[in-house]
Write a protein that holds these residues in place. Structure first.
Motif, short mmCIF file in Angstrom:
data_model
loop_
_atom_site.label_atom_id
_atom_site.label_comp_id
_atom_site.label_asym_id
_atom_site.label_seq_id
_atom_site.Cartn_x
_atom_site.Cartn_y
_atom_site.Cartn_z
N LEU A 3 0.87 -1.17 0.00
CA LEU A 3 0.00 0.00 0.00
C LEU A 3 0.91 1.21 0.00
N GLY A 4 0.77 2.05 -1.00
CA GLY A 4 1.69 3.17 -1.08
C GLY A 4 1.01 4.46 -1.45
N GLY A 5 1.53 5.55 -0.92
CA GLY A 5 1.05 6.88 -1.30
C GLY A 5 2.20 7.62 -1.93
N ALA A 6 1.93 8.33 -3.02
CA ALA A 6 2.98 9.09 -3.69
C ALA A 6 2.59 10.56 -3.77
N VAL A 17 3.64 13.98 0.81
CA VAL A 17 4.05 12.80 1.58
C VAL A 17 4.11 11.59 0.65
N SER A 18 5.24 10.93 0.61
CA SER A 18 5.36 9.69 -0.16
C SER A 18 5.81 8.59 0.79
N VAL A 19 5.13 7.47 0.72
CA VAL A 19 5.47 6.38 1.62
C VAL A 19 4.97 5.06 1.02
N THR A 20 5.73 4.00 1.21
CA THR A 20 5.28 2.68 0.78
C THR A 20 5.26 1.77 2.00
N LEU A 21 4.10 1.17 2.24
CA LEU A 21 3.93 0.35 3.44
C LEU A 21 3.95 -1.13 3.07
N ASN A 22 4.49 -1.93 3.99
CA ASN A 22 4.61 -3.37 3.73
C ASN A 22 3.62 -4.14 4.59
N SER A 56 -1.84 3.89 -4.10
CA SER A 56 -2.02 2.69 -4.91
C SER A 56 -1.86 1.44 -4.06
N LEU A 57 -2.66 0.45 -4.41
CA LEU A 57 -2.64 -0.83 -3.74
C LEU A 57 -2.08 -1.83 -4.74
N GLN A 58 -0.89 -2.34 -4.46
CA GLN A 58 -0.21 -3.26 -5.38
C GLN A 58 -0.26 -2.71 -6.81
N ASP A 59 0.23 -1.46 -6.97
CA ASP A 59 0.36 -0.80 -8.27
C ASP A 59 -0.96 -0.40 -8.92
N ALA A 60 -2.10 -0.72 -8.31
CA ALA A 60 -3.37 -0.27 -8.89
C ALA A 60 -3.82 0.99 -8.15
N PRO A 61 -4.05 2.09 -8.88
CA PRO A 61 -4.47 3.31 -8.18
C PRO A 61 -5.81 3.12 -7.48
N LEU A 62 -5.85 3.57 -6.22
CA LEU A 62 -7.02 3.33 -5.37
C LEU A 62 -8.26 4.02 -5.92
N ARG A 63 -8.07 5.20 -6.52
CA ARG A 63 -9.25 5.94 -6.93
C ARG A 63 -9.91 5.35 -8.17
N ARG A 64 -9.17 4.45 -8.85
CA ARG A 64 -9.79 3.76 -9.99
C ARG A 64 -10.49 2.48 -9.57
N MET A 65 -10.18 2.01 -8.34
CA MET A 65 -10.77 0.75 -7.90
C MET A 65 -12.25 0.93 -7.57
#
Lengths: 254, 320
Positions: A3-6, A17-22, A56-65
């Motif tokens: 789960l990442g924010g760019a 804020v940019s961050v990638t969470l594991n 984005s969640l696993q490279d898929a942008p959240l707002r398109r989901m």
């Protein structure tokens, strides 16, 4: 599933804020009041739309989901623990199944698993009004777990809990991350709890991400002094730290 | 839950035949001496009973959905300005004299309800938030109320004024099959729309933010609520005037008998609302009153206001 924010930017709240969470980690977001903690959590949950940047969640942008697909993947526990109607623990947990249309048997199994995981089995037919604060907090968490999310985002889940219940809940959340591979993201105010329980700490100050890393590396006395404006000293061993605020150790004032 | 529905259906199965016998003229089913009993049955009592069932079901379901939407046990479907909007339309039909031709009154009322719904959607539609929606509804209600008073005060003849005032009190007197054909399809469609909102209303139990995190679209929910409340309440006002308190009281009686989720409350509230309105209308017919019948709207308000006060007192005790 990452789960990442760019470049998340939200007027007056978040600044680039940019961050990638594991997954499998418990990440704690810290910062003074108004630093943008809840906004960051809301943006990561897909509930707050940033002015700029994307999640984005696993490279898929959240707002398109689709909203239901997002809800199946990301469970969110808001700060206000309101439940409008005096439902039973089991009915509350079953609300977590709303994003799924998987049939009664799968729903019942997921609810059962969530109740068992949080030791709520004996309370399942008890109405919420008859629960203690700690039991209520567990029941609300069971609602999120019943949705079988890959990510669990909680905004100040320790509010209104006594110390014993705080420790129990944190232990349960960490177990969910380590044993079940959930990504757990919490907003916490208590820096000692963050120090002792988090795998990773993000520190926000006036909307900007100022530190990111393991708690021992991030939550130094210097950083607490700089960000919170409080001189403080850590006591104890790693894993069992206590924060002693207000004692000037290096001659720096607030 | 389904057992509750079965009990309510059983109660209705007993109450409906009894209601057909009761009235100014009592009909003895074992000794039908009355020469025009068949006409009284088919043209007076039966449509009236069907109308009471349909309107009661609509008001009960609307109340259950409304309380779920506002997360407030004191909410009433009248709050959103749709009932006053419909009443305003009806008043205008009296005012212009169109009411004399049978179909105009319900059409004007439905137009008024539609206008209130459109206004509500236009004001609150963007954000999907409940607070703005409620405030917009209350504003529309007071605007429609003021315009209604204006129309009454400027009414062309004293006769029109008394007609308006009497109509506003709400009643099922002298309603026939034509009214059933107007109200029943719209009300049933409205209940179907409200049932579709059930899942979203359940999610709203956890608050607006948590509901969105569960994948609920607040704007879709708001559209369903406007359409569902508009159809049920608008159709009710169009044929029977303003009948208050059913939507407030019924969900309260029913809620403790369910698992308290809004979605499991809608159908039993519809059944219980039908039962309440049927029984209340029978009592109105039976109670001897010098100037004619007791008006249904007045009877229910007489029942409802003390009930509301009782609720408030109980809530105050719980909060204390």
């Amino acid at each position: 599933m990452m789960l990442g924010g760019a470049n998340l930017t939200l007027a007056g709240r978040l600044a680039d804020v940019s961050v990638t969470l594991n997954p499998c980690e418990m990440t704690v977001i810290c910062g003074p009041n108004g630093a943008g903690k809840s906004s960051l959590l809301g943006a990561l949950a897909g509930l707050v739309m940033p002015d700029r940047g994307s999640v984005s969640l696993q490279d898929a942008p959240l707002r398109r989901m689709a909203a239901t697909a997002r809800a199946q993947a990301i469970g969110y526990l808001p700060q206000s623990a309101e439940v409008a109607w005096d439902v039973t623990v089991e009915t509350l947990a079953a609300l977590g199944r709303l994003p799924w249309r998987s049939g009664a048997a799968a729903d019942a199994a997921a609810v059962q698993a969530a109740l068992t995981a949080l030791q709520l089995e004996p309370l399942r037919s008890r109405p919420l009004s008859q629960l203690s604060g700690g039991e209520r907090a567990r029941a609300l968490l069971a609602r999120v777990l019943a949705g079988e999310p890959r990510w669990l985002l909680a905004d100040e889940p320790l509010a209104n809990l006594d110390l014993a219940h705080q420790l129990a809940l944190l232990g349960q959340l960490r177990a969910l991350a380590r044993d079940r591979g959930l990504g757990v993201v919490l907003v916490l105010h208590d820096l000692a709890q963050a120090m002792n329980f988090a795998d990773r700490v993000l520190v926000l100050d006036r909307g900007a991400l100022v530190a990111d890393g393991s708690p021992e590396a991030v939550l130094t006395e210097q950083l607490i002094g700089a960000v919170w404006g409080v001189p403080a000293r850590w006591l104890g061993e790693p894993g069992a730290r206590a924060l002693l605020p207000g004692c000037v150790t290096s001659g720096r004032g607030p | 839950m389904t057992r509750l529905n079965a009990w309510l259906l059983l109660a209705l199965a007993i109450a409906v035949p009894l209601s057909l016998l009761a009235g100014r003229v009592w009909i003895d089913p074992f000794d039908p001496q009355l020469p025009n009993a068949a006409v009284i049955f088919a043209e007076l009592r039966l449509p009236r009973a069907v109308l009471a069932l349909v309107l009661g079901a609509g008001l009960g379901a609307a109340g259950a959905a409304m309380q779920g939407y506002l997360r407030n046990p004191l909410a009433d479907p009248g709050l959103f300005g749709i009932a006053p909007g419909a009443a305003l339309g009806a008043v205008l039909s009296f005012w212009t004299g169109w009411a004399a031709s049978g179909w105009a009154l319900p059409l004007f009322a439905l137009a008024g309800a539609g206008g209130a719904m459109a206004l509500l959607g236009a004001i609150a539609g963007r954000s999907g938030g409940v607070l703005l929606f409620t405030l917009a509804g209350m504003m529309i209600a007071s605007l429609a109320g003021a315009l209604m008073s204006l129309a009454i005060s400027l009414s062309p003849t004293p006769f029109a004024m008394s007609e308006i005032v009497t109509w506003l009190m709400g009643a099922l007197v002298d309603r026939g099959w034509a009214d059933v054909w107007i109200a029943a399809p719209l009300t049933l469609a409205g209940i179907a729309v409200l049932l579709r909102a059930g899942r979203s209303l359940d999610a709203l139990t956890l608050g607006e933010v948590a509901a969105r995190s569960l994948g609920i679209d607040p704007q879709r929910l708001q559209r369903l609520m406007i359409a569902g409340i508009g159809l049920t309440v608008g159709a009710g006002v169009a044929v029977a005037g303003i009948i208050g308190f059913v939507g407030l009281m019924v969900p309260h009686f029913v809620r403790p008998l369910t698992d308290r989720r809004p979605s499991s409350l809608i159908v039993p509230s519809a059944l219980a609302g039908a039962l309440l309105l049927l029984v209340a209308d029978c009592l109105c017919r039976i109670v001897p009153l010098a100037g004619g019948e007791l008006r249904l709207g007045i009877a229910l308000s007489l029942l409802g206001a003390p009930f509301f006060l009782h609720l408030l007192l109980r809530l105050r005790r719980e909060l204390a």
